[in-house]
Design a protein around this motif. Sequence first.
Motif, short mmCIF file in Angstrom:
data_model
loop_
_atom_site.label_atom_id
_atom_site.label_comp_id
_atom_site.label_asym_id
_atom_site.label_seq_id
_atom_site.Cartn_x
_atom_site.Cartn_y
_atom_site.Cartn_z
N ALA A 215 0.90 1.61 -9.36
CA ALA A 215 0.04 1.84 -8.19
C ALA A 215 -1.15 0.89 -8.22
CB ALA A 215 -0.42 3.29 -8.16
N GLY A 216 -1.78 0.75 -9.37
CA GLY A 216 -2.93 -0.14 -9.49
C GLY A 216 -2.57 -1.59 -9.23
N ALA A 217 -1.44 -2.01 -9.77
CA ALA A 217 -1.00 -3.40 -9.57
C ALA A 217 -0.68 -3.66 -8.10
CB ALA A 217 0.22 -3.68 -10.43
N SER A 218 -0.04 -2.70 -7.45
CA SER A 218 0.31 -2.86 -6.03
C SER A 218 -0.95 -2.97 -5.17
CB SER A 218 1.16 -1.70 -5.55
OG SER A 218 2.40 -1.70 -6.19
N ILE A 219 -1.94 -2.16 -5.49
CA ILE A 219 -3.17 -2.21 -4.71
C ILE A 219 -3.89 -3.54 -4.91
CG2 ILE A 219 -5.50 -1.23 -4.56
CD1 ILE A 219 -4.24 1.50 -4.78
N LEU B 89 0.82 -1.21 0.00
CA LEU B 89 0.00 0.00 0.00
C LEU B 89 0.86 1.26 0.00
CD1 LEU B 89 -2.92 -1.01 2.37
CD2 LEU B 89 -2.98 -0.72 -0.11
N ILE B 90 1.96 1.23 0.73
CA ILE B 90 2.88 2.38 0.72
C ILE B 90 3.50 2.55 -0.66
CG2 ILE B 90 5.07 3.23 1.64
CD1 ILE B 90 4.22 1.99 4.33
N VAL B 91 3.89 1.43 -1.28
CA VAL B 91 4.44 1.49 -2.65
C VAL B 91 3.40 2.08 -3.59
CG1 VAL B 91 5.16 0.07 -4.60
CG2 VAL B 91 6.12 -0.35 -2.35
N ALA C 3 3.85 5.48 -5.68
CA ALA C 3 3.76 5.40 -7.13
C ALA C 3 2.64 6.29 -7.66
CB ALA C 3 3.54 3.96 -7.57
N GLY C 4 1.52 6.33 -6.95
CA GLY C 4 0.42 7.19 -7.36
C GLY C 4 0.77 8.66 -7.32
#
Length: 56
Positions: free
Chosen positions: A24-28, A9-11, A15-16
């Motif tokens: 950001a979307g992939a990390s979420i 979530l921090i990444v 990224a966002g």
Amino acid sequence: MLGWVVTLLIVALVAGVLGFGGIAGASIEIAKIIFFVAVVLFVISAVVGVSRGRRV
């Protein structure tokens, strides 16, 4: 496992902010999957613990 969720979530937030929407979307999405896996494992663990009649 929840540590991974927080890290992802921090990444995603970083990224966002920096404009990397795909990352950001992939990390979420990965964080969501890991979170739900952790919740399912917790529920299974709780049910097994109760069914065994484990006392603290």
